[in-house]
Design a protein around this motif. Structure first.
Motif, PDB file in Angstrom:
ATOM      1  N   THR A  21      24.604 -30.004 -18.242  1.00 34.82           N
ATOM      2  CA  THR A  21      25.647 -29.739 -17.238  1.00 34.82           C
ATOM      3  C   THR A  21      27.012 -30.157 -17.786  1.00 34.82           C
ATOM      4  O   THR A  21      27.997 -30.156 -17.064  1.00 34.82           O
ATOM      5  CB  THR A  21      25.373 -30.470 -15.906  1.00 34.82           C
ATOM      6  N   GLU A  22      27.042 -30.542 -19.053  1.00 34.36           N
ATOM      7  CA  GLU A  22      28.314 -30.665 -19.774  1.00 34.36           C
ATOM      8  C   GLU A  22      28.314 -29.575 -20.826  1.00 34.36           C
ATOM      9  O   GLU A  22      27.378 -29.487 -21.625  1.00 34.36           O
ATOM     10  CB  GLU A  22      28.432 -32.027 -20.458  1.00 34.36           C
ATOM     11  N   LEU A  32      30.175 -29.662 -15.402  1.00 32.80           N
ATOM     12  CA  LEU A  32      29.904 -28.747 -14.291  1.00 32.80           C
ATOM     13  C   LEU A  32      29.591 -29.522 -13.015  1.00 32.80           C
ATOM     14  O   LEU A  32      29.362 -28.927 -11.972  1.00 32.80           O
ATOM     15  CB  LEU A  32      28.725 -27.832 -14.648  1.00 32.80           C
ATOM     16  N   LEU A  33      29.562 -30.861 -13.125  1.00 33.26           N
ATOM     17  CA  LEU A  33      29.287 -31.700 -11.954  1.00 33.26           C
ATOM     18  C   LEU A  33      30.534 -32.529 -11.641  1.00 33.26           C
ATOM     19  O   LEU A  33      30.632 -33.687 -12.024  1.00 33.26           O
ATOM     20  CB  LEU A  33      28.091 -32.624 -12.223  1.00 33.26           C
ATOM     21  N   SER A  34      31.485 -31.911 -10.956  1.00 28.39           N
ATOM     22  CA  SER A  34      32.712 -32.634 -10.618  1.00 28.39           C
ATOM     23  C   SER A  34      32.598 -33.323  -9.283  1.00 28.39           C
ATOM     24  O   SER A  34      33.259 -34.319  -9.032  1.00 28.39           O
ATOM     25  CB  SER A  34      33.900 -31.670 -10.555  1.00 28.39           C
ATOM     26  N   LEU A  39      26.505 -31.582  -7.689  1.00 27.80           N
ATOM     27  CA  LEU A  39      25.239 -32.213  -8.046  1.00 27.80           C
ATOM     28  C   LEU A  39      24.112 -31.719  -7.136  1.00 27.80           C
ATOM     29  O   LEU A  39      23.015 -31.400  -7.606  1.00 27.80           O
ATOM     30  CB  LEU A  39      25.362 -33.741  -7.976  1.00 27.80           C
ATOM     31  N   LEU A  40      24.391 -31.623  -5.837  1.00 26.70           N
ATOM     32  CA  LEU A  40      23.360 -31.127  -4.911  1.00 26.70           C
ATOM     33  C   LEU A  40      22.995 -29.679  -5.252  1.00 26.70           C
ATOM     34  O   LEU A  40      21.821 -29.290  -5.192  1.00 26.70           O
ATOM     35  CB  LEU A  40      23.837 -31.227  -3.455  1.00 26.70           C
ATOM     36  N   LYS A  58      27.888 -40.879  -8.633  1.00 28.83           N
ATOM     37  CA  LYS A  58      28.197 -41.925  -9.619  1.00 28.83           C
ATOM     38  C   LYS A  58      26.969 -42.246 -10.475  1.00 28.83           C
ATOM     39  O   LYS A  58      27.044 -42.238 -11.705  1.00 28.83           O
ATOM     40  CB  LYS A  58      28.679 -43.187  -8.872  1.00 28.83           C
ATOM     41  N   GLU A  59      25.843 -42.490  -9.821  1.00 35.93           N
ATOM     42  CA  GLU A  59      24.615 -42.787 -10.567  1.00 35.93           C
ATOM     43  C   GLU A  59      24.195 -41.595 -11.417  1.00 35.93           C
ATOM     44  O   GLU A  59      23.667 -41.755 -12.516  1.00 35.93           O
ATOM     45  CB  GLU A  59      23.464 -43.147  -9.617  1.00 35.93           C
TER      46      GLU A  59
END
Ligand SMILES: [Zn+2]
Length: 194
Positions: A21-22, A32-34, A39-40, A58-59
């Motif tokens: 996802t990077e 791609l997870l901003s 993330l969901l 964050k995790e």
């Protein structure tokens, strides 16, 4: 291999798809997870069970960073860095669940282990990713973790091809580009100098 518009699932392993996802876009590393929404959406695209919990962004990003270090180390023939194992263990430790075994359909006598996890806190949504990384280290072959050979690509994959000769994340994107570049070099070398 599966590709949807938003995320790539080409690694052959959940933990490496998460690392992927990077991506590199125009020479820049892009996440791609901003947001938690991203993330969901990724967890949904990965076909993990839906949940009404908020996203553990964050995790998730800490885990992704650790898994990238892990993938980099393994693809270079090194052992897993200690810190990455600690991050995987942290997610596993915080994720209650139990294992059970079920007969494999159509294969009499064979059983597969399943984890029945309780998902009551956001971090639990990351447990399947951490469990896949744990399975890779404990039961998989870490030497099959590879980085795409295209220098303009930072994606990883788990090479399950028969002769372990997979070189590209995707033939369409990276393999063909490399072949075209090699062809161009050959043609250029043969061409008479003007
Ligand atoms: Zn690639």
């Amino acid at each position: 291999m599966e590709e949807n518009e938003r995320f790539l699932f080409v690694a052959g392993r959940l933990c490496l798809d998460f690392v992927n996802t990077e991506v590199l876009q125009a020479g820049q590393r892009v996440s791609l997870l901003s947001t938690g929404e991203d993330l969901l959406a990724w967890l949904g695209s990965a076909k993990l069970p839906p949940s009404a919990l908020s996203a553990p962004l964050k995790e998730g990003l800490i885990l992704r960073g650790a898994l990238r270090s892990l993938a980099e180390a393994l693809s270079q023939g090194q052992v897993a860095p200690h810190g990455t194992v600690a991050v995987i263990n942290d997610v596993l430790q915080r994720s209650p669940g139990f294992s059970r075994i079920e007969p494999v359909a159509g294969e009499p006598g064979r059983y597969a282990e399943q984890t029945i996890a309780s998902v009551t806190e956001p971090v639990h949504l990351l447990a399947p990713i951490a469990r896949d990384a744990a399975a890779l280290l404990c039961h998989g072959d870490p030497s099959l973790v590879r980085q795409c050979e295209n220098p303009q690509c930072i994606l990883f994959f788990y090479d399950t091809t028969k002769n372990h000769g997979r070189r590209w994340c995707r033939m369409t994107a990276c393999g063909n580009r490399a072949k075209a570049a090699a062809h161009y070099r050959r043609v250029k070398d043969r061409a008479p100098h003007a």
